[in-house]
Scaffold this active site. Structure first.
Site, PDB file in Angstrom:
ATOM      1  CG  HIS A 138      -1.873  -1.078   1.365  1.00  0.00           C
ATOM      2  ND1 HIS A 138      -1.768  -2.066   2.326  1.00  0.00           N
ATOM      3  CD2 HIS A 138      -2.991  -1.376   0.652  1.00  0.00           C
ATOM      4  CE1 HIS A 138      -2.782  -2.899   2.207  1.00  0.00           C
ATOM      5  NE2 HIS A 138      -3.531  -2.518   1.205  1.00  0.00           N
ATOM      6  CG  ASP A 153      -5.616  -6.983  -5.614  1.00  0.00           C
ATOM      7  OD1 ASP A 153      -6.104  -8.002  -5.131  1.00  0.00           O
ATOM      8  OD2 ASP A 153      -4.879  -6.203  -4.955  1.00  0.00           O
ATOM      9  CB  SER A 199      -1.769 -10.216   0.808  1.00  0.00           C
ATOM     10  OG  SER A 199      -3.139 -10.375   1.117  1.00  0.00           O
TER      11      SER A 199
END
Ligand code: AMP
Length: 282
Positions: A34, A149, A184
């Site tokens: 992130h 993703d 993740s």
């Protein structure tokens, strides 16, 4: 960093922003993957907005939604340290004030079907709907997503193109642990013993990529071999597929730019990963 939790407060904060606004939507429980998106957003825009929202519409199982890790305090600290200007962290009632069932949905056909779309019914409709709504609330110039993703990134690109949404979409490389496991939030579900086995997913993708790079074109056989390798490593494959990188169509003999996509269960976790690869010309 300013934190807001309602659409009204977000609109007000947004109205005070100047320059190019870069947006990173997340579900929180932030890790280096992130943060790499946040840094990219920082380099592309003048101001960075991050959202943290565990979106109930994209979960197909209530137990999965309930178990999803929520760590807002620590996430806030990490985003402060990155110099993020604005955090939007609404609860479900702020986003779906009437009900989830009566809320408008954004459906992106074909590209949402198969792979994670087959395994998780309604998942990508939930993703497209929340991203569309967040784009309308935040009104960013650009938004940054992870290639981790991969199908999600293509669903969003398609939605933005089809609905003429004026947001530039950037896809960023997957950030991995030292042993190759894609970072993740779901890795937290792994026991110590499962964590040792988890890198087999990426290793298997690399082996298939190596074969494709060398010119192998027996896609069905390569997929079967990939699944067998995952099983041998103690993972339970959900899918293991070679697709065209551009649109996830099944590749033909002349397609060169491919992506291998995999999902596998390991204990309580369902891990996903993918690897883009250019095949050697025949
Ligand atoms: P999530 O919080 O899981 O919804 O993810 C928010 C964004 O972070 C999405 O665009 C993901 O693709 C991206 N992301 C998640 N894990 C990684 C990773 N390991 N590397 C790069 N981006 C990631």
């Amino acid at each position: 960093m300013k934190t807001v939790t309602t659409p009204q407060a977000l609109r007000q904060a947004r109205a005070e922003m100047t320059g190019r606004v870069a947006f990173v939507p997340t579900m929180g429980n932030l890790h280096e993957g992130h943060l790499s998106l946040v840094r990219r957003a920082r380099s592309l825009g003048d101001q960075v907005v991050v959202s943290i929202f565990v979106n109930p519409m994209q979960f197909d199982r209530a137990d999965d939604l309930a178990a999803y890790p929520r760590t807002l305090e620590e996430d806030t600290r990490l985003l402060e340290a990155e110099g993020v200007e604005l955090l939007f962290a609404p609860d479900a009632a702020a986003i779906y004030p009437e009900s989830l069932e009566t809320h408008t949905r954004v459906e992106v056909p074909v590209i949402s079907e198969g792979l994670c779309g087959a395994a998780r019914p309604g998942h990508f409709t939930g993703v497209a709907t929340i991203v569309c709504k967040l784009f309308n609330l935040v009104q960013p110039h650009l938004a940054v997503f992870g290639k981790k993703d991969y199908q999600q990134l293509l669903v969003i690109r398609k939605m933005v193109a089809d609905l003429a949404i004026p947001v530039e979409i950037h896809g960023e490389p997957t950030v991995r642990e030292a042993d190759g496991l894609a970072m993740s939030s779901r890795n937290n579900y792994l026991s110590a013993e499962e964590r040792q086995r988890a890198p087999a997913l990426y290793q298997t993708l690399q082996q298939t990529a190596e074969r494709l790079r060398a010119g192998a074109g027996e896609f069905d056989a390569l997929e079967a071999e990939g699944r067998a390798r995952l099983e041998a490593a103690g993972l339970r494959p959900d899918y293991y597929e070679i697709r065209r990188a551009e649109d996830l169509a099944r590749p033909g003999a002349n397609d060169r730019h491919l992506v291998i996509l995999a999902a596998a269960f390991l204990g309580r976790a369902r891990l996903i990963d993918n690897l883009e690869v250019d095949r050697a010309p025949a």
